[in-house]
Scaffold this motif. Structure first.
Motif, PDB file in Angstrom:
ATOM      1  N   VAL A   1       0.698  -7.334  -2.679  1.00  0.00           N
ATOM      2  CA  VAL A   1      -0.302  -6.060  -2.333  1.00  0.00           C
ATOM      3  C   VAL A   1       0.275  -4.935  -1.464  1.00  0.00           C
ATOM      4  CG1 VAL A   1      -2.377  -5.649  -1.291  1.00  0.00           C
ATOM      5  CG2 VAL A   1      -2.396  -7.772  -2.526  1.00  0.00           C
ATOM      6  N   VAL A   2       0.928  -5.513  -0.427  1.00  0.00           N
ATOM      7  CA  VAL A   2       1.375  -4.712   0.753  1.00  0.00           C
ATOM      8  C   VAL A   2       2.812  -4.381   0.383  1.00  0.00           C
ATOM      9  CG1 VAL A   2       1.495  -4.024   3.129  1.00  0.00           C
ATOM     10  CG2 VAL A   2      -0.468  -5.290   2.273  1.00  0.00           C
ATOM     11  N   THR A   3       3.017  -3.553  -0.631  1.00  0.00           N
ATOM     12  CA  THR A   3       4.457  -3.325  -0.832  1.00  0.00           C
ATOM     13  C   THR A   3       4.938  -2.115   0.218  1.00  0.00           C
ATOM     14  OG1 THR A   3       3.904  -1.534  -2.443  1.00  0.00           O
ATOM     15  CG2 THR A   3       4.029  -3.903  -3.245  1.00  0.00           C
ATOM     16  N   PRO A   4       6.496  -2.072  -0.118  1.00  0.00           N
ATOM     17  CA  PRO A   4       7.141  -0.772   0.886  1.00  0.00           C
ATOM     18  C   PRO A   4       6.649   0.420   0.261  1.00  0.00           C
ATOM     19  CG  PRO A   4       8.899  -2.404   0.148  1.00  0.00           C
ATOM     20  CD  PRO A   4       7.371  -2.871  -0.454  1.00  0.00           C
ATOM     21  N   GLU A   5       6.253   0.433  -1.334  1.00  0.00           N
ATOM     22  CA  GLU A   5       5.757   1.817  -1.543  1.00  0.00           C
ATOM     23  C   GLU A   5       4.384   2.226  -1.082  1.00  0.00           C
ATOM     24  OE1 GLU A   5       9.010   0.111  -4.061  1.00  0.00           O
ATOM     25  OE2 GLU A   5       7.207  -0.741  -3.350  1.00  0.00           O
ATOM     26  N   LEU A   6       3.506   0.918  -1.038  1.00  0.00           N
ATOM     27  CA  LEU A   6       2.098   1.401  -0.466  1.00  0.00           C
ATOM     28  C   LEU A   6       2.333   1.870   0.814  1.00  0.00           C
ATOM     29  CD1 LEU A   6      -0.760   1.345  -1.043  1.00  0.00           C
ATOM     30  CD2 LEU A   6      -0.800  -1.116  -0.265  1.00  0.00           C
ATOM     31  N   ILE A   7       2.985   1.128   1.615  1.00  0.00           N
ATOM     32  CA  ILE A   7       3.124   1.473   3.079  1.00  0.00           C
ATOM     33  C   ILE A   7       3.575   2.987   3.351  1.00  0.00           C
ATOM     34  CG2 ILE A   7       4.256   1.004   5.527  1.00  0.00           C
ATOM     35  CD1 ILE A   7       4.525  -2.025   4.328  1.00  0.00           C
ATOM     36  N   ALA A   8       4.643   3.208   2.419  1.00  0.00           N
ATOM     37  CA  ALA A   8       5.053   4.555   2.708  1.00  0.00           C
ATOM     38  C   ALA A   8       4.036   5.829   2.372  1.00  0.00           C
ATOM     39  CB  ALA A   8       6.380   4.643   1.691  1.00  0.00           C
ATOM     40  N   GLN A   9       3.314   5.467   1.247  1.00  0.00           N
ATOM     41  CA  GLN A   9       2.047   6.369   0.722  1.00  0.00           C
ATOM     42  C   GLN A   9       1.204   6.449   1.834  1.00  0.00           C
ATOM     43  OE1 GLN A   9       0.468   5.111  -3.068  1.00  0.00           O
ATOM     44  NE2 GLN A   9      -1.320   6.494  -2.671  1.00  0.00           N
ATOM     45  N   LEU A  10       0.653   5.169   2.277  1.00  0.00           N
ATOM     46  CA  LEU A  10      -0.386   5.583   3.321  1.00  0.00           C
ATOM     47  C   LEU A  10      -0.016   5.894   4.488  1.00  0.00           C
ATOM     48  CD1 LEU A  10      -2.262   2.102   2.448  1.00  0.00           C
ATOM     49  CD2 LEU A  10      -2.652   4.260   1.431  1.00  0.00           C
ATOM     50  N   THR A  11       0.946   5.541   5.066  1.00  0.00           N
ATOM     51  CA  THR A  11       1.345   5.998   6.350  1.00  0.00           C
ATOM     52  C   THR A  11       1.876   7.835   6.411  1.00  0.00           C
ATOM     53  OG1 THR A  11       3.662   5.095   6.214  1.00  0.00           O
ATOM     54  CG2 THR A  11       1.976   3.748   7.149  1.00  0.00           C
ATOM     55  N   ARG A  12       1.833   8.262   5.295  1.00  0.00           N
ATOM     56  CA  ARG A  12       1.990   9.589   5.475  1.00  0.00           C
ATOM     57  C   ARG A  12       1.070  10.522   6.335  1.00  0.00           C
ATOM     58  NH1 ARG A  12       2.615  11.474  -0.730  1.00  0.00           N
ATOM     59  NH2 ARG A  12       0.368  10.084  -0.660  1.00  0.00           N
ATOM     60  N   GLY A  13      -0.073   9.898   6.427  1.00  0.00           N
ATOM     61  CA  GLY A  13      -1.289  10.638   7.041  1.00  0.00           C
ATOM     62  C   GLY A  13      -1.243  10.044   8.526  1.00  0.00           C
TER      63      GLY A  13
ATOM     64  N   ALA B   1      -6.156  17.529   3.377  1.00  0.00           N
ATOM     65  CA  ALA B   1      -5.472  16.257   3.834  1.00  0.00           C
ATOM     66  C   ALA B   1      -5.308  16.648   5.487  1.00  0.00           C
ATOM     67  CB  ALA B   1      -4.052  16.164   3.407  1.00  0.00           C
ATOM     68  N   GLU B   2      -5.361  17.998   6.067  1.00  0.00           N
ATOM     69  CA  GLU B   2      -5.210  18.156   7.495  1.00  0.00           C
ATOM     70  C   GLU B   2      -6.373  17.983   8.209  1.00  0.00           C
ATOM     71  OE1 GLU B   2      -1.901  19.474   9.088  1.00  0.00           O
ATOM     72  OE2 GLU B   2      -1.608  17.922   7.419  1.00  0.00           O
ATOM     73  N   VAL B   3      -7.608  17.815   7.420  1.00  0.00           N
ATOM     74  CA  VAL B   3      -9.018  17.773   8.053  1.00  0.00           C
ATOM     75  C   VAL B   3      -9.223  16.185   8.470  1.00  0.00           C
ATOM     76  CG1 VAL B   3     -11.453  17.654   7.532  1.00  0.00           C
ATOM     77  CG2 VAL B   3     -10.031  19.718   6.500  1.00  0.00           C
ATOM     78  N   PHE B   4      -8.353  15.473   7.855  1.00  0.00           N
ATOM     79  CA  PHE B   4      -8.574  13.941   8.281  1.00  0.00           C
ATOM     80  C   PHE B   4      -7.217  13.527   8.943  1.00  0.00           C
ATOM     81  CE2 PHE B   4     -10.224   9.539   6.463  1.00  0.00           C
ATOM     82  CZ  PHE B   4     -10.001   9.037   7.817  1.00  0.00           C
ATOM     83  N   GLN B   5      -7.093  13.603  10.130  1.00  0.00           N
ATOM     84  CA  GLN B   5      -5.886  12.904  10.727  1.00  0.00           C
ATOM     85  C   GLN B   5      -6.198  11.454  11.554  1.00  0.00           C
ATOM     86  OE1 GLN B   5      -3.093  15.043  11.461  1.00  0.00           O
ATOM     87  NE2 GLN B   5      -3.983  16.586  10.337  1.00  0.00           N
ATOM     88  N   VAL B   6      -5.061  10.931  11.333  1.00  0.00           N
ATOM     89  CA  VAL B   6      -4.974   9.298  11.908  1.00  0.00           C
ATOM     90  C   VAL B   6      -3.866   9.307  12.813  1.00  0.00           C
ATOM     91  CG1 VAL B   6      -4.752   6.910  11.235  1.00  0.00           C
ATOM     92  CG2 VAL B   6      -5.923   8.578   9.689  1.00  0.00           C
ATOM     93  N   VAL B   7      -4.248   8.789  14.067  1.00  0.00           N
ATOM     94  CA  VAL B   7      -3.309   8.181  15.187  1.00  0.00           C
ATOM     95  C   VAL B   7      -3.505   6.551  15.115  1.00  0.00           C
ATOM     96  CG1 VAL B   7      -3.301  10.438  16.311  1.00  0.00           C
ATOM     97  CG2 VAL B   7      -5.044   8.788  16.776  1.00  0.00           C
ATOM     98  N   LEU B   8      -2.377   5.775  15.931  1.00  0.00           N
ATOM     99  CA  LEU B   8      -2.342   4.654  15.899  1.00  0.00           C
ATOM    100  C   LEU B   8      -1.679   4.165  17.002  1.00  0.00           C
ATOM    101  CD1 LEU B   8      -1.133   3.190  12.301  1.00  0.00           C
ATOM    102  CD2 LEU B   8      -3.185   3.583  13.054  1.00  0.00           C
ATOM    103  N   GLY B   9      -2.106   3.143  17.764  1.00  0.00           N
ATOM    104  CA  GLY B   9      -1.514   2.566  18.805  1.00  0.00           C
ATOM    105  C   GLY B   9      -2.422   1.711  19.679  1.00  0.00           C
TER     106      GLY B   9
END
Length: 538
Positions: free
Chosen positions: A29-41, A225-233
């Motif tokens: 499920v959690v492939t490198p391709e999926l991680i790269a796609q989702l974390t662009r945001g 896309a810029e209307v929805f920003q995500v931060v992690l930590g």
């Protein structure tokens, strides 16, 4: 053989749900391709990771946001929000309706992510899909009506024309929890977006892939896309920075952290909505259908392994039916299947991590040591996964046992017997919390009378929590220390707006005119006010 395995073998309770042949794994499920796609945001310059409760293993390496990254996210969101707010509300609402269809069509993707990140059983993960679809449809259809300009009677009818406008607040800072990573992240953001706001969201890092998947789908549905920003930590690092920059703060989490968020927002004089903890009660009245109440109690107490703000942790049963109810409830609880499969079949999944397991274990062991009786469950199940704990029923719970008053947030419920209805209502209300409650009775009129006396934001009659939560035209939230503000309905979207009154004065000013002196003007206004009362103007 471990102690928990020995207990399971001895009692024959809580069997393991078998995984279907060829079942998917985390790596599928959690492939490198999926991680790269989702974390662009994600706006982040550091590195962090999240893990699956099913095994404790790492799921993904992720960007981590610094305070400077949070400031950058707000800058981007603020620039994008000015353009988004000018988009007609019906076009903004259309994004939600397209998102609704995409979520339902591609639900298998997000169900896998929810399960892997939270450890839930698949049916409980599907509750989140249902909730987000309902909210998307509701605000996609109703937002234009909620936000439309409204005419009001002016200070002087016919002379004063008044219009109420709803202006977006700007950039909403949202802090979302780990326990419902789809519904309590994007589900709460949807009304903010359709109201014309941008959102900077901090989902919990351990469950952020689900929120990022939802962001990706919203962008596909037409959200800029810029209307929805995500931060992690880490919450203590990123959370205060988010509150520092936001024009409005939406928070779901613990009461302790909610107080800190509220203090930070108050210091800046920005609005805040908080959904916090609960110690929710279920009242089974003497005329209740015992079989239905027992089945309902399983859903109310053990959905998402009890890691749900509105789940039931205190169960009050009338003495005359208590033994019959407990027999049926215990039998159903012991028959629940625990499992880790990414498929339907398990009745309950895992706790989310070590902290939850520690709290649940402490509450149960302390209660038993102080005299409570273990009716079902009561042990961890490391044979299934590192954070599994059997659904547990405790009888004979009394203060000062921690499980009596503290929120457990796990698959543990305490049984209390009662004979007097007035007393049990008082006991149900005797808590600093006031989020949700449940009443079971065959008498609908009596059920509504009892419900009106319970000091909780929602009350469900003959169900645990789903009817009130799913009725999205009606507000949902907590009283007392369970929170401020509401989600759903008009309150759930209008909180993301500022009310603006535009008054247009015509013909004559609100001052002496047409040759009137001050005394004549005062007499004219006195006569006018008296006439307006007689005409029953509001």
């Amino acid at each position: 053989m471990t102690e928990s395995q020995a207990t399971q073998e001895k009692t024959g309770t809580n069997p393991t749900a078998a995984a279907p042949e060829g079942a998917r794994t985390a790596a599928d499920v959690v492939t490198p391709e999926l991680i790269a796609q989702l974390t662009r945001g994600v706006v982040g310059s550091g590195r962090t990771a999240n893990h699956t409760p099913f095994t404790g293993e790492k799921l993904a390496d992720l960007p981590e946001s610094t305070p400077e990254d949070v400031a950058t996210a707000f800058e981007r969101a603020r620039a994008a929000q000015e353009v988004w707010a000018k988009t007609p509300v019906r076009k903004r609402a259309a994004v939600l309706l397209r998102f609704h269809d995409l979520v339902l069509a591609r639900q298998a993707e997000v169900l896998d992510l929810i399960q892997l990140e939270t450890g839930k059983a698949r049916l409980h993960a599907h509750e989140e899909v249902q909730a987000v679809a309902v909210a998307s449809r509701h605000y996609g259809r109703k937002a234009p009506a909620y936000l439309k300009p409204r005419r009001h009677t002016g200070a002087v009818p016919t002379l004063t024309k008044v219009t109420e406008l709803r202006q977006p607040r700007g950039v909403v800072g949202q802090i979302a929890p780990w326990n419902y990573p789809l519904e309590l992240s994007v589900g709460d953001a949807l009304p903010a977006f359709v109201a014309g706001n941008a959102v900077v969201m901090k989902p919990d890092t351990e469950t952020c892939l689900t929120a990022l998947w939802a962001r990706d789908l919203l962008v596909e549905a037409g959200l800029p896309a810029e209307v929805f920003q995500v931060v992690l930590g880490e919450g203590p690092v990123v959370g205060p920075e988010l509150v520092k920059h936001a024009d409005y703060v939406s928070f779901t989490g613990s009461t302790r952290t909610g107080r800190e968020v509220a203090q930070g927002a108050a210091a800046r004089l920005v609005g805040v909505s908080l959904e916090l903890g609960g110690k929710n009660a279920m009242l089974v009245l003497k005329d209740a259908d015992v079989e239905k109440a027992a089945a309902g109690a399983v859903r109310a107490c053990f959905s998402s392994a009890g890691q749900l703000c509105i789940s039931i942790e205190r169960l009050y049963v009338h003495e005359s039916i208590a033994d019959a109810f407990l027999e049926r409830f215990a039998a159903r609880t012991k028959a629940m299947r625990l499992g880790t499969s990414l498929a339907y079949g398990a009745d309950m999944g895992s706790l989310v991590g070590e902290r939850q397991l520690t709290t649940v274990t402490r509450h149960v062991e302390e209660a038993v040591a102080k005299g409570a009786t273990l009716v079902a469950g009561g042990v961890a199940r490391p044979d299934i996964g590192p954070y599994f704990f059997e659904p547990t029923i405790l009888d004979g719970v009394e203060a000062p046992m921690s499980v009596c008053t503290e929120e457990t947030f796990g698959p543990v419920v305490s049984i209390y017997r009662f004979t007097d209805e007035d007393e049990v209502i008082a006991q149900a209300n005797a808590t600093p919390y006031g989020l949700n409650s449940s009443v079971w009775t065959k008498d609908a009129r009596r059920g509504h009378e009892v419900a009106a006396r319970l000091r909780t934001g929602t009350v469900n009659i003959n169900e645990g929590y789903a009817p009130a939560y799913g009725s999205v035209q009606s507000p949902m939230g907590g009283m007392k220390q369970s929170g401020l503000g509401r989600r759903h309905g008009s309150e759930g979207i209008l909180k993301y707006t500022e009310a603006q009154t535009v008054a247009h004065q015509r013909v004559m000013p609100m001052a002496p005119s047409f040759g009137m002196d001050d005394a004549a003007y005062a007499k004219f206004m006195t006569t006018s006010l008296s006439l307006m009362k007689k005409l029953r103007l509001k």
